[in-house]
Scaffold this active site. Structure first.
Site, PDB file in Angstrom:
ATOM      1  CB  CYS A 200      -0.896  -0.008   1.237  1.00  0.00           C
ATOM      2  SG  CYS A 200      -1.975   1.429   1.395  1.00  0.00           S
TER       3      CYS A 200
ATOM      4  CG  HIS B 233      -5.461  -2.228  -1.688  1.00  0.00           C
ATOM      5  ND1 HIS B 233      -4.493  -2.833  -0.915  1.00  0.00           N
ATOM      6  CD2 HIS B 233      -5.196  -0.895  -1.634  1.00  0.00           C
ATOM      7  CE1 HIS B 233      -3.690  -1.908  -0.418  1.00  0.00           C
ATOM      8  NE2 HIS B 233      -4.091  -0.715  -0.837  1.00  0.00           N
ATOM      9  CD  GLU B 234      -6.465   1.524  -4.378  1.00  0.00           C
ATOM     10  OE1 GLU B 234      -6.668   2.512  -3.638  1.00  0.00           O
ATOM     11  OE2 GLU B 234      -5.351   0.981  -4.483  1.00  0.00           O
TER      12      GLU B 234
ATOM     13  CG  HIS C 156      -7.336   2.825   0.780  1.00  0.00           C
ATOM     14  ND1 HIS C 156      -6.610   3.109   1.921  1.00  0.00           N
ATOM     15  CD2 HIS C 156      -6.470   2.213  -0.073  1.00  0.00           C
ATOM     16  CE1 HIS C 156      -5.369   2.687   1.770  1.00  0.00           C
ATOM     17  NE2 HIS C 156      -5.253   2.137   0.570  1.00  0.00           N
TER      18      HIS C 156
END
Length: 229
Positions: free
Chosen positions: A141, A183-184, A187
């Site tokens: 990351c 993953h994004e 966030h």
């Protein structure tokens, strides 16, 4: 999300000679070709990347409600350049200190297709329990500079959202690109991949970050200098 050297496909579209067989999908649609540095990055300015521990990374982001604005277009341009200079495969808005539900990506899948685009107010759809295949693979990351840990993710994902002009988008990903979408999206709800790790693994990742942060910062600064940014 960061690229990793042990995955040569992740670096192919930036570090190798042009390959006319490489396939590209821009905003989910096939494209005949695409430059190594996306047009958005050409227009953008560099922004500081936030690091784990900063409050903006640990709270859910706000929905984007205004589309087609110069401010939104500039944010996307800046995120593309910032991602490129950090050798990233994806970058969420809160990673540049803006708490909006938006991410950009420039990421390969496991078949060598390069996916480039942005997605606003995404809703992630994962396969059901009977169709789900979890893959443990290394993940990094940009907000945890220098650290890499294995994280379990599904091998397929669909993200539905909007583009900067408010038009609907459906982005489908497999393999490494599916990992990027997950993953994004994490966030944007205030999570980093560290939140998916056991306590001991998390401490290991933070130790890696402490040991390698300076090296990563120097590499990013050098790449920015090379581009005159």
């Amino acid at each position: 999300m960061s690229h990793h050297d042990h995955r040569p496909t992740a670096l192919a579209h930036r570090s190798s000679a042009p390959d006319r067989r490489v396939r590209v999908r821009v905003q989910g649609a096939p494209a005949d070709s695409y430059p190594a540095l996306p047009p958005e990055a050409e227009r953008g300015s560099v922004r500081r990347i936030t690091e784990v521990g900063e409050e903006v990374l640990s709270r859910p982001c706000r929905e984007v409600t205004e589309f087609g604005t110069p401010e939104l277009a500039a944010l996307i341009d800046d995120m593309f350049l910032t991602m490129h200079l950090a050798d990233g495969a994806g970058l969420a808005a809160n990673q540049v200190g803006v708490d909006l539900r938006l991410f950009v990506y420039d990421c390969p899948d496991d078949h060598g297709t390069r996916h480039v685009g942005h997605l606003i107010n995404p809703v992630l759809e994962l396969p059901g329990p009977g169709q789900r295949r979890l893959i443990d693979d290394a993940e990094g990351c940009l907000s945890v500079p220098g650290a890499t840990m294995d994280v379990a993710r599904t091998d397929r994902a669909v993200a539905r959202g909007l583009d900067k002009d408010g038009r609907p988008l459906v982005i489908e990903g497999t393999g490494y690109f599916a990992r990027c979408l997950q993953h994004e999206t994490d966030h944007l709800v205030g999570h980093t991949y560290l939140d998916r790790l056991a306590t001991r693994q998390r401490k290991d990742a933070l130790r890696q970050m402490t040991a390698r942060r300076a090296e990563v910062s120097a590499r990013r600064a050098s790449k920015a200098a090379d581009l005159g940014r």
